[in-house]
Design an enzyme around this catalytic site. Structure first.
Site, PDB file in Angstrom:
ATOM      1  N   HIS A  30      72.705  60.161  75.737  1.00 31.41           N
ATOM      2  CA  HIS A  30      72.398  61.427  76.418  1.00 31.41           C
ATOM      3  C   HIS A  30      71.263  61.150  77.406  1.00 31.41           C
ATOM      4  CE1 HIS A  30      71.560  65.937  76.265  1.00 31.41           C
ATOM      5  NE2 HIS A  30      70.379  65.495  76.666  1.00 31.41           N
TER       6      HIS A  30
ATOM      7  N   ARG B 173      74.067  74.461  76.488  1.00 34.85           N
ATOM      8  CA  ARG B 173      72.942  74.354  75.548  1.00 34.85           C
ATOM      9  C   ARG B 173      71.726  73.770  76.285  1.00 34.85           C
ATOM     10  NH1 ARG B 173      69.480  70.747  73.897  1.00 34.85           N
ATOM     11  NH2 ARG B 173      71.131  69.176  73.803  1.00 34.85           N
ATOM     12  N   ASP B 174      71.845  72.560  76.839  1.00 35.93           N
ATOM     13  CA  ASP B 174      70.693  71.949  77.518  1.00 35.93           C
ATOM     14  C   ASP B 174      70.343  72.746  78.785  1.00 35.93           C
ATOM     15  OD1 ASP B 174      68.658  70.081  78.086  1.00 35.93           O
ATOM     16  OD2 ASP B 174      69.888  68.410  77.440  1.00 35.93           O
TER      17      ASP B 174
ATOM     18  N   SER C 211      65.006  61.602  76.212  1.00 38.47           N
ATOM     19  CA  SER C 211      64.433  62.945  76.383  1.00 38.47           C
ATOM     20  C   SER C 211      63.476  63.043  77.560  1.00 38.47           C
ATOM     21  CB  SER C 211      63.686  63.364  75.112  1.00 38.47           C
ATOM     22  OG  SER C 211      64.482  63.168  73.976  1.00 38.47           O
TER      23      SER C 211
ATOM     24  N   HIS D  47      68.753  61.780  81.011  1.00 39.87           N
ATOM     25  CA  HIS D  47      68.106  62.740  81.921  1.00 39.87           C
ATOM     26  C   HIS D  47      67.772  62.019  83.222  1.00 39.87           C
ATOM     27  CE1 HIS D  47      67.650  66.529  79.673  1.00 39.87           C
ATOM     28  NE2 HIS D  47      67.772  65.739  78.620  1.00 39.87           N
TER      29      HIS D  47
ATOM     30  N   HIS E  74      67.622  75.509  78.865  1.00 38.41           N
ATOM     31  CA  HIS E  74      66.202  75.230  79.126  1.00 38.41           C
ATOM     32  C   HIS E  74      65.796  75.619  80.552  1.00 38.41           C
ATOM     33  CE1 HIS E  74      64.990  73.174  75.492  1.00 38.41           C
ATOM     34  NE2 HIS E  74      65.997  72.324  75.558  1.00 38.41           N
TER      35      HIS E  74
END
Lengths: 341, 341
Positions: B200, B19-20, B173, B202, B23
């Site tokens: 989550h 899913r991610d 995010s 990054h 991008h």
């Protein structure tokens, strides 16, 4: 601890992009590549720019790879490109000799690093003494430092200080450390020596930036980092990342962020086909704590003997294999093949 | 905290690679890619495999990119490839609707995630209530969570628990956090809610693995990570790295390391042209704390107005720009151009 007028603890960022990065491209950087990056790093205010064959002065050879340029050529080009920054060199006694050190000093090297396996600091005695007698800035670094406990590392660092080192420290050569490991070791060294302490990280476990921050917080005053992480295997601490992170954590580096990003972008475009990433082999060698130079022979021998290279890495780690013990790779692979059969 | 018989704290690894990661490749993964990776992750014992358009259910569109497959097609393929693992989906209310959620459940989705800007958890109320009434596993996630303080995040998470969420948590995010930021926020949330807490990460500041470890140590029980870090911009927490690191730090994940490395190698070969790295734009957007979706418009507008895109990012960060405020990019660029003139 050295402080700026801001009151923030001051760090010296030491940049081995043009030396450690050489491992990733078989030592073939040319004059324009060296000149371009060194100029950009100097413009950003990077305090020390290290250059040379990946294995250091005198190492260019068929055995570990011939560099495109001689040590003399590399030092001449980079010295001219550094009106402000210091020029650094690295040497492993055995590969290089006192004659190599003398020529590096003649070429204007400011910071001379001697490396030795983490329990063999005595191999640096003669050279550190020689450099001390010449009044040079001489640093002693312990390789594969995860293989010794904090007390032993502190003792070996103290010995190098006594030999004449003006700074001492540790390489995480396998990229094996997690932040608490770094904190424990740097703390032990800082409490034992009176010269600045150095930390040099690798990214095999995705911890290079976090480990470097842990080192600074534990009192290390010299932090190594390379543009885009350019270095052996999973790469080094990423320079343009760790600098603003350290600044945000309250340290002062004296480096200009935008000029540093420009240097990193230049490095990305001109020095490397692609920035280092963490592939499965780098990860396993980091977990196992095995010398990254074993990668190619391990893959070759595992294929030949029909065993899983990951098993070979973990077994080499358990046996505390050190650089030079390539014979052990064959022994381990044969034993694993027999055990399976 | 949930414990294995070993006594080690148990973590649920949630894998949004499919899913991610979308991008990073404009949402064009095909059936064989989805099937291959999902099967490999299932074989490794990854507990939850999330799939979908990068922006979630119902988001495939001209505005954010059309996916190669419909939601129905993706869910059908991945469900078949997961005999053991749970299947996860993600939805941003507005892009997706109750109808999308119902269809995802019909396709066998086990874990349904609803995302909302960090101060707008009320947007999840209706959908979380709807899922609760159907008895589904429903998670509430706060996006751009660095823009709210720990107390506010805890309050928003508690609200989502009251709406019916069976787990709640935060997305970093922008990749803006350093480990102490994560510790502070996860601690505040864990102390406030009674359901499991999710983190989550990054990797814009090279801290994704360290931040995920900090989250687990602060009591988070669900950790997100993607094979090879496959995800937007600088990528997500690297799955096959964080799992053995968490195990070494004393946590239990129940995942088989070699099978996980095989899955990561497959992902590297079949899903992405190259693994994510930290380029200067990702770094600056992480430092500035700006929504990563602003990258392309910032670069375009900065070029048009002749200003430094890095200045635009930092100014957007100072103004606390949020997704949807693309107009602000033009305002900032024009102001910077005027100030310079």
């Amino acid at each position: 601890m050295n402080q700026l007028s801001t009151g923030r603890p001051r760090l010296v960022i030491h940049d081995p992009t043009l030396r450690d990065g050489h491992h990733a491209v078989r030592h073939v950087l040319g004059r324009e590549q060296l000149r371009g990056y060194a100029s950009a790093a100097d413009a950003a205010g990077v305090p020390v720019v290290e250059v040379g064959h990946g294995n250091g002065l005198g190492a260019s050879s068929l055995q570990v790879g011939r560099a495109a340029l001689s040590d003399d050529e590399m030092l001449t080009v980079v010295r001219e490109a550094l009106p402000n920054s210091k020029m650094g060199v690295f040497m492993l006694p055995g590969w290089g000799t006192a004659r190599d050190l003398r020529r590096a000093l003649d070429h204007g090297a400011d910071v001379v690093r001697l490396g030795a396996h983490c329990t063999e600091s005595d191999l640096t005695e003669r050279h550190l003494g020689f450099l001390r007698d010449l009044g040079a800035e001489a640093q002693g670094l312990l390789l594969m430092s995860h293989m010794a406990d904090p007390g032993r590392l502190a003792k070996e660092c103290l010995r190098m200080e006594e030999y004449g080192a003006t700074a001492v420290g540790i390489f995480d050569s396998s990229g094996h450390y997690l932040p608490p490991d770094v904190t424990e070791r740097i703390t032990a060294i800082v409490e034992t020596v009176s010269v600045p302490v150095i930390f040099h990280g690798h990214n095999n476990l995705g911890m290079a930036v976090a480990n470097s921050v842990a080192a600074a917080q534990a009192g290390a005053q010299v932090i190594d980092a390379c543009a885009r992480g350019f270095g052996a295997g999973a790469g080094n601490t990423q320079l343009e990342v760790v600098v603003p992170v350290l600044e945000r954590m309250g340290f002062a580096t004296g480096i200009d962020l935008y000029a540093l990003l420009d240097a990193a972008d230049l490095a990305g475009r001109t020095l490397m086909p692609a920035p280092p990433t963490i592939d499965s082999v780098s990860l396993v060698s980091g977990l196992a704590g095995v010398f990254s130079g074993f990668k190619t022979p391990v893959l070759d021998i595992a294929r030949r003997e029909g065993v899983d290279p990951r098993d070979v890495f973990f077994e080499l780690g358990r046996r505390q294999a050190v650089a030079g013990q390539e014979d052990l790779i064959v022994d381990v692979a044969l034993e694993l093949a027999e055990r399976r059969a």
